[in-house]
Design an enzyme around this catalytic site. Structure first.
Site, PDB file in Angstrom:
ATOM      1  N   VAL A 160     -90.605  -5.727 -36.885  1.00 18.38           N
ATOM      2  CA  VAL A 160     -90.146  -5.698 -38.231  1.00 18.38           C
ATOM      3  C   VAL A 160     -89.357  -4.496 -37.712  1.00 18.38           C
ATOM      4  O   VAL A 160     -89.463  -3.318 -37.964  1.00 18.38           O
ATOM      5  CB  VAL A 160     -91.284  -4.752 -39.222  1.00 18.38           C
ATOM      6  CG1 VAL A 160     -90.597  -4.816 -40.554  1.00 18.38           C
ATOM      7  CG2 VAL A 160     -92.191  -6.525 -39.901  1.00 18.38           C
ATOM      8  N   PRO A 161     -88.064  -5.301 -37.647  1.00 23.61           N
ATOM      9  CA  PRO A 161     -86.966  -3.700 -36.863  1.00 23.61           C
ATOM     10  C   PRO A 161     -85.833  -3.003 -37.667  1.00 23.61           C
ATOM     11  O   PRO A 161     -85.261  -2.600 -38.030  1.00 23.61           O
ATOM     12  CB  PRO A 161     -85.746  -4.942 -36.833  1.00 23.61           C
ATOM     13  CG  PRO A 161     -86.158  -6.407 -37.068  1.00 23.61           C
ATOM     14  CD  PRO A 161     -87.089  -6.330 -38.000  1.00 23.61           C
ATOM     15  N   CYS A 162     -86.879  -1.960 -37.721  1.00 22.13           N
ATOM     16  CA  CYS A 162     -86.542  -0.477 -38.433  1.00 22.13           C
ATOM     17  C   CYS A 162     -85.066  -0.121 -37.338  1.00 22.13           C
ATOM     18  O   CYS A 162     -84.861   0.772 -38.429  1.00 22.13           O
ATOM     19  CB  CYS A 162     -87.674   0.152 -39.239  1.00 22.13           C
ATOM     20  SG  CYS A 162     -89.439   0.419 -37.453  1.00 22.13           S
ATOM     21  N   HIS A 163     -86.016  -0.129 -36.588  1.00 27.78           N
ATOM     22  CA  HIS A 163     -84.718   0.444 -35.963  1.00 27.78           C
ATOM     23  C   HIS A 163     -83.075  -0.023 -36.220  1.00 27.78           C
ATOM     24  O   HIS A 163     -82.623   0.779 -35.340  1.00 27.78           O
ATOM     25  CB  HIS A 163     -85.351  -0.306 -33.482  1.00 27.78           C
ATOM     26  CG  HIS A 163     -85.214  -1.389 -34.045  1.00 27.78           C
ATOM     27  ND1 HIS A 163     -86.061  -2.033 -34.364  1.00 27.78           N
ATOM     28  CD2 HIS A 163     -83.853  -2.175 -33.233  1.00 27.78           C
ATOM     29  CE1 HIS A 163     -85.349  -3.096 -33.743  1.00 27.78           C
ATOM     30  NE2 HIS A 163     -84.534  -3.011 -33.034  1.00 27.78           N
TER      31      HIS A 163
END
Length: 171
Positions: free
Chosen positions: A127-130
């Site tokens: 889950v690409p929070c970056h």
């Protein structure tokens, strides 16, 4: 999962991956997560269950994978899960902002709440929070540390950011 950046611990349920730690976190982060979110479940070491997940993460780190097909078991509030679901629509090599995510979940006044939910993302990378940065292009904050966030964005071919953010994420 051993990696040149450090050790990532993974936790999965029968439904899917539910937690990935950052290299600066110890295994205690997994046990705390389990006690808080799944106290009725026991932790059992099962490398075979995690093998396909680790393979996909290793492919990501070697720039051979842009999308994941790992089943997830997201444990959070309905609001958090809505934010984490929205994050999964941010494509590899692109970024969004906290305000844009708030608008995407149809709650444009919830930018700070969105940021807090992103900070609680239990399965970073997948889950690409970056991929969420400040509207002024700064990295702002990141649970894995700002240098790791910059590294991940560059790995994905995105470098149109300002490498600064809150000092508490400077590890």
């Amino acid at each position: 999962m051993e990696h040149p950046l450090g050790i990532f611990y993974l936790m999965a349920s029968e439904q899917g991956l539910c937690r990935i730690t950052w290299p600066h976190e110890s295994f205690d982060a997994i046990t705390r997560f389990q006690k808080h979110h799944a106290p009725h479940r026991a932790l059992v070491e099962d490398p075979e269950r995690l093998e396909a997940m680790i393979d996909q993460l290793e492919e990501y780190w070697s720039a051979q994978r842009h999308d994941f097909d790992i089943p997830l078991d997201l444990m959070g509030t309905p609001f958090q899960i809505g934010v984490w679901t929205a994050l999964q629509t941010i494509l590899y090599g692109t970024v969004s902002t906290y305000g844009a995510v708030a608008r995407q979940i149809r709650n444009p006044m919830a930018t700070r709440a969105v940021a807090a939910a992103i900070g609680q993302n239990p399965v970073p990378i997948i889950v690409p929070c970056h991929r969420v940065i400040g509207k002024d292009k700064t990295l702002t904050g990141f649970g894995g540390g700002l240098s790791l966030k910059a590294h991940m964005l560059r790995l994905e071919g995105y470098d149109q950011f300002i490498e600064s953010g809150h000092s508490r994420f400077a590890y």
